[in-house]
Design a protein around this motif. Structure first.
Motif, PDB file in Angstrom:
ATOM      1  N   LEU A 109     -24.424 -52.803  14.797  1.00 55.02           N
ATOM      2  CA  LEU A 109     -24.133 -51.372  14.806  1.00 55.02           C
ATOM      3  C   LEU A 109     -25.426 -50.570  14.816  1.00 55.02           C
ATOM      4  CD1 LEU A 109     -22.388 -48.841  14.535  1.00 55.02           C
ATOM      5  CD2 LEU A 109     -22.234 -49.310  12.062  1.00 55.02           C
ATOM      6  N   ALA A 110     -26.366 -50.917  13.955  1.00 56.08           N
ATOM      7  CA  ALA A 110     -27.634 -50.196  13.889  1.00 56.08           C
ATOM      8  C   ALA A 110     -28.385 -50.282  15.214  1.00 56.08           C
ATOM      9  CB  ALA A 110     -28.479 -50.740  12.748  1.00 56.08           C
ATOM     10  N   ALA A 111     -28.336 -51.449  15.861  1.00 58.16           N
ATOM     11  CA  ALA A 111     -29.040 -51.632  17.129  1.00 58.16           C
ATOM     12  C   ALA A 111     -28.448 -50.779  18.242  1.00 58.16           C
ATOM     13  CB  ALA A 111     -29.022 -53.108  17.525  1.00 58.16           C
ATOM     14  N   LEU A 112     -27.152 -50.515  18.174  1.00 60.19           N
ATOM     15  CA  LEU A 112     -26.489 -49.729  19.218  1.00 60.19           C
ATOM     16  C   LEU A 112     -26.764 -48.237  19.078  1.00 60.19           C
ATOM     17  CD1 LEU A 112     -24.452 -49.706  21.614  1.00 60.19           C
ATOM     18  CD2 LEU A 112     -22.635 -49.437  19.895  1.00 60.19           C
ATOM     19  N   GLY A 129     -21.052 -50.545   4.448  1.00 62.39           N
ATOM     20  CA  GLY A 129     -19.942 -51.480   4.403  1.00 62.39           C
ATOM     21  C   GLY A 129     -19.211 -51.554   5.728  1.00 62.39           C
ATOM     22  N   MET A 130     -19.943 -51.382   6.825  1.00 56.66           N
ATOM     23  CA  MET A 130     -19.311 -51.308   8.139  1.00 56.66           C
ATOM     24  C   MET A 130     -20.210 -51.936   9.204  1.00 56.66           C
ATOM     25  SD  MET A 130     -16.804 -50.524  10.078  1.00 56.66           S
ATOM     26  CE  MET A 130     -15.785 -49.861   8.763  1.00 56.66           C
ATOM     27  N   GLY A 131     -19.584 -52.732  10.065  1.00 57.36           N
ATOM     28  CA  GLY A 131     -20.255 -53.280  11.232  1.00 57.36           C
ATOM     29  C   GLY A 131     -19.690 -52.681  12.497  1.00 57.36           C
ATOM     30  N   LEU A 132     -20.277 -53.033  13.612  1.00 57.36           N
ATOM     31  CA  LEU A 132     -19.852 -52.456  14.887  1.00 57.36           C
ATOM     32  C   LEU A 132     -18.395 -52.768  15.194  1.00 57.36           C
ATOM     33  CD1 LEU A 132     -20.464 -50.962  17.505  1.00 57.36           C
ATOM     34  CD2 LEU A 132     -21.287 -53.135  18.458  1.00 57.36           C
ATOM     35  N   ASP A 133     -17.982 -54.009  14.958  1.00 59.95           N
ATOM     36  CA  ASP A 133     -16.613 -54.388  15.312  1.00 59.95           C
ATOM     37  C   ASP A 133     -15.590 -53.593  14.521  1.00 59.95           C
ATOM     38  OD1 ASP A 133     -14.987 -55.945  17.016  1.00 59.95           O
ATOM     39  OD2 ASP A 133     -14.499 -57.290  15.365  1.00 59.95           O
ATOM     40  N   GLY A 134     -15.912 -53.220  13.301  1.00 62.02           N
ATOM     41  CA  GLY A 134     -14.994 -52.434  12.495  1.00 62.02           C
ATOM     42  C   GLY A 134     -14.764 -51.036  13.024  1.00 62.02           C
ATOM     43  N   VAL A 136     -25.916 -57.798   2.053  1.00 66.90           N
ATOM     44  CA  VAL A 136     -26.526 -58.865   2.830  1.00 66.90           C
ATOM     45  C   VAL A 136     -25.511 -59.949   3.181  1.00 66.90           C
ATOM     46  CG1 VAL A 136     -27.330 -60.141   0.782  1.00 66.90           C
ATOM     47  CG2 VAL A 136     -28.547 -60.385   2.961  1.00 66.90           C
ATOM     48  N   ASP A 137     -24.466 -60.102   2.357  1.00 66.24           N
ATOM     49  CA  ASP A 137     -23.447 -61.126   2.602  1.00 66.24           C
ATOM     50  C   ASP A 137     -22.121 -60.518   3.066  1.00 66.24           C
ATOM     51  OD1 ASP A 137     -25.097 -63.322   1.777  1.00 66.24           O
ATOM     52  OD2 ASP A 137     -24.788 -62.687  -0.305  1.00 66.24           O
ATOM     53  N   ASP A 138     -22.167 -59.300   3.574  1.00 62.95           N
ATOM     54  CA  ASP A 138     -20.952 -58.595   3.980  1.00 62.95           C
ATOM     55  C   ASP A 138     -20.807 -58.627   5.502  1.00 62.95           C
ATOM     56  OD1 ASP A 138     -18.856 -56.894   4.482  1.00 62.95           O
ATOM     57  OD2 ASP A 138     -19.822 -55.097   3.689  1.00 62.95           O
ATOM     58  N   ASP A 139     -19.816 -59.399   5.975  1.00 62.04           N
ATOM     59  CA  ASP A 139     -19.494 -59.373   7.403  1.00 62.04           C
ATOM     60  C   ASP A 139     -18.024 -59.039   7.630  1.00 62.04           C
ATOM     61  OD1 ASP A 139     -18.280 -61.676   6.516  1.00 62.04           O
ATOM     62  OD2 ASP A 139     -19.261 -63.025   7.950  1.00 62.04           O
ATOM     63  N   ASP A 140     -17.395 -58.409   6.631  1.00 64.77           N
ATOM     64  CA  ASP A 140     -15.966 -58.112   6.714  1.00 64.77           C
ATOM     65  C   ASP A 140     -15.630 -57.239   7.920  1.00 64.77           C
ATOM     66  OD1 ASP A 140     -15.780 -59.492   4.340  1.00 64.77           O
ATOM     67  OD2 ASP A 140     -14.501 -58.002   3.361  1.00 64.77           O
ATOM     68  N   ASN A 141     -16.526 -56.339   8.284  1.00 65.93           N
ATOM     69  CA  ASN A 141     -16.267 -55.431   9.396  1.00 65.93           C
ATOM     70  C   ASN A 141     -17.198 -55.684  10.571  1.00 65.93           C
ATOM     71  OD1 ASN A 141     -14.077 -53.647   8.455  1.00 65.93           O
ATOM     72  ND2 ASN A 141     -15.515 -53.173   6.816  1.00 65.93           N
ATOM     73  N   GLY A 142     -17.629 -56.918  10.720  1.00 63.19           N
ATOM     74  CA  GLY A 142     -18.528 -57.264  11.808  1.00 63.19           C
ATOM     75  C   GLY A 142     -19.977 -57.056  11.423  1.00 63.19           C
ATOM     76  N   SER A 143     -20.834 -57.060  12.413  1.00 69.89           N
ATOM     77  CA  SER A 143     -22.273 -57.033  12.188  1.00 69.89           C
ATOM     78  C   SER A 143     -22.791 -55.604  12.033  1.00 69.89           C
ATOM     79  CB  SER A 143     -22.998 -57.701  13.354  1.00 69.89           C
ATOM     80  OG  SER A 143     -24.389 -57.486  13.264  1.00 69.89           O
ATOM     81  N   ALA A 144     -23.325 -55.315  10.843  1.00 74.74           N
ATOM     82  CA  ALA A 144     -23.950 -54.016  10.616  1.00 74.74           C
ATOM     83  C   ALA A 144     -25.256 -53.913  11.396  1.00 74.74           C
ATOM     84  CB  ALA A 144     -24.201 -53.806   9.126  1.00 74.74           C
ATOM     85  N   ALA A 145     -25.970 -55.015  11.542  1.00 74.78           N
ATOM     86  CA  ALA A 145     -27.214 -55.005  12.323  1.00 74.78           C
ATOM     87  C   ALA A 145     -26.923 -54.648  13.773  1.00 74.78           C
ATOM     88  CB  ALA A 145     -27.898 -56.369  12.222  1.00 74.78           C
ATOM     89  N   GLY A 155     -19.862 -42.674   4.687  1.00 73.09           N
ATOM     90  CA  GLY A 155     -18.757 -43.346   4.022  1.00 73.09           C
ATOM     91  C   GLY A 155     -18.979 -44.831   3.906  1.00 73.09           C
ATOM     92  N   TYR A 156     -18.158 -45.437   3.051  1.00 79.09           N
ATOM     93  CA  TYR A 156     -18.187 -46.881   2.819  1.00 79.09           C
ATOM     94  C   TYR A 156     -16.916 -47.494   3.382  1.00 79.09           C
ATOM     95  CZ  TYR A 156     -19.163 -51.321   0.512  1.00 79.09           C
ATOM     96  OH  TYR A 156     -19.452 -52.633   0.266  1.00 79.09           O
ATOM     97  N   SER A 157     -17.038 -48.526   4.225  1.00 87.62           N
ATOM     98  CA  SER A 157     -15.895 -49.268   4.746  1.00 87.62           C
ATOM     99  C   SER A 157     -14.942 -48.336   5.503  1.00 87.62           C
ATOM    100  CB  SER A 157     -15.204 -50.029   3.602  1.00 87.62           C
ATOM    101  OG  SER A 157     -14.303 -50.983   4.092  1.00 87.62           O
ATOM    102  N   LEU A 158     -13.715 -48.155   5.033  1.00 84.99           N
ATOM    103  CA  LEU A 158     -12.814 -47.222   5.705  1.00 84.99           C
ATOM    104  C   LEU A 158     -13.421 -45.822   5.748  1.00 84.99           C
ATOM    105  CD1 LEU A 158     -10.165 -46.441   7.041  1.00 84.99           C
ATOM    106  CD2 LEU A 158      -9.118 -46.304   4.766  1.00 84.99           C
ATOM    107  N   GLY A 159     -14.212 -45.467   4.742  1.00 86.71           N
ATOM    108  CA  GLY A 159     -14.902 -44.189   4.771  1.00 86.71           C
ATOM    109  C   GLY A 159     -15.892 -44.094   5.915  1.00 86.71           C
ATOM    110  N   ALA A 160     -16.545 -45.209   6.256  1.00 82.45           N
ATOM    111  CA  ALA A 160     -17.450 -45.233   7.401  1.00 82.45           C
ATOM    112  C   ALA A 160     -16.667 -45.106   8.698  1.00 82.45           C
ATOM    113  CB  ALA A 160     -18.270 -46.520   7.391  1.00 82.45           C
ATOM    114  N   ARG A 161     -15.531 -45.792   8.789  1.00 82.39           N
ATOM    115  CA  ARG A 161     -14.713 -45.641   9.999  1.00 82.39           C
ATOM    116  C   ARG A 161     -14.200 -44.214  10.132  1.00 82.39           C
ATOM    117  NH1 ARG A 161     -10.412 -49.316   9.511  1.00 82.39           N
ATOM    118  NH2 ARG A 161     -11.843 -50.937  10.188  1.00 82.39           N
ATOM    119  N   THR A 162     -13.834 -43.597   8.998  1.00 87.45           N
ATOM    120  CA  THR A 162     -13.394 -42.206   9.027  1.00 87.45           C
ATOM    121  C   THR A 162     -14.534 -41.302   9.484  1.00 87.45           C
ATOM    122  OG1 THR A 162     -11.823 -42.660   7.248  1.00 87.45           O
ATOM    123  CG2 THR A 162     -12.399 -40.362   7.636  1.00 87.45           C
TER     124      THR A 162
END
Length: 255
Positions: A220-223, A132-137, A209-218, A107-114
């Motif tokens: 999230l990937a590292a975790l 469209g999702m980072g760890l904090d989101g 690359v310029d999306d930090d709306d939901n925290g750091s995607a990098a 999913g994308y954004s809320l879809g990723a959280r879902t």
């Protein structure tokens, strides 16, 4: 490639509480369920800019629900229709309705959280996509709830060019229902960090690359135990329009 909404008619089923949920399909082959973001719908997120077509071309049956209160799905105004995790329960119900046992999920954004909440609730996809999702989101689902409540309760009052004004403009393009969308905020549930760290399917984390709306995607990937991190052009609003997004998802799923 642009596929019009008229080319893919919605199908419907009744979810866990009887609310009518819409979904669209494109292609044949291995099922992949892709969930759109907040204020959006399947048509806008996955079909309009060719992402679904790119994925289907790799031999996938792309299944794209409209979240509750979005698109062609039910838009109830009663707050009782928005219990915590309602969106995850809707999509788990769709998977059961379709009889899917071997599938991919993202999913994308809320879809990723879902997607995260579905994994936390027992979903067992082969592969996962967080976009469209980072760890904090994921671990702090309330982090932008106030932002969205402000947008929806002060429509027409946001300064031109502000993030709130841009979000309202997007809401107008998708024909969103502000009352129903306020209810969706009540469904947000955080997933504990340690639970996210236990998501073990191979996962693509793909972000603007310029999306930090939901925290750091990098971050999230590292975790995640088995994640591939890909950046595409754009920010949270524009990355979803870039062909690189669909291409990255298609390549990952087909690998």
């Amino acid at each position: 490639m642009i596929v019009t909404k008229a080319a893919i008619e919605p199908r419907f089923f009744n979810s866990f509480d009887g609310e009518r949920i819409a979904w669209r399909e494109l292609g044949e082959g291995r099922p992949v369920v892709l969930i759109h973001g907040y204020f959006s719908d399947a048509q806008t997120n996955w079909i309009r800019y060719g992402h679904a077509a790119a994925i289907a071309a790799e031999g996938f049956r792309v299944i794209m629900p409209d979240l509750r209160a979005h698109g062609d799905s039910a838009r109830p105004h009663d707050r009782s229709a928005y219990p915590p995790d309602a969106l995850a329960r809707d999509n788990l119900a769709l998977i059961a309705h379709l009889g899917l046992t071997d599938y991919d999920l993202g999913g994308y954004s809320l879809g990723a959280r879902t997607t995260s909440r579905m994994l936390a609730s027992g979903a067992t996809p082969r592969r996962v996509v967080f976009s469209g999702m980072g760890l904090d989101g994921l671990i702090n689902a309330e982090r932008r709830a106030g932002h969205f409540r402000n947008i929806l309760t002060h429509l027409g009052d946001h300064p031109r060019g502000s993030p709130e004004w841009m979000a309202e403009a997007f809401l107008k393009t998708t024909g969103g229902d502000p009352v129903a969308l306020l209810g969706v905020i009540d469904t947000f549930v955080s997933t504990p960090r340690e639970r996210v760290a236990g998501f073990d399917p191979p996962t693509l984390v793909v972000n603007g690359v310029d999306d930090d709306d939901n925290g750091s995607a990098a971050e999230l990937a590292a975790l995640l135990p088995d994640a591939t991190y890909v950046e595409v052009p754009g920010n949270h609003m524009s990355a979803v329009t870039k062909p690189e997004l669909g291409a990255a998802i298609a390549a990952f799923l087909a690998h």
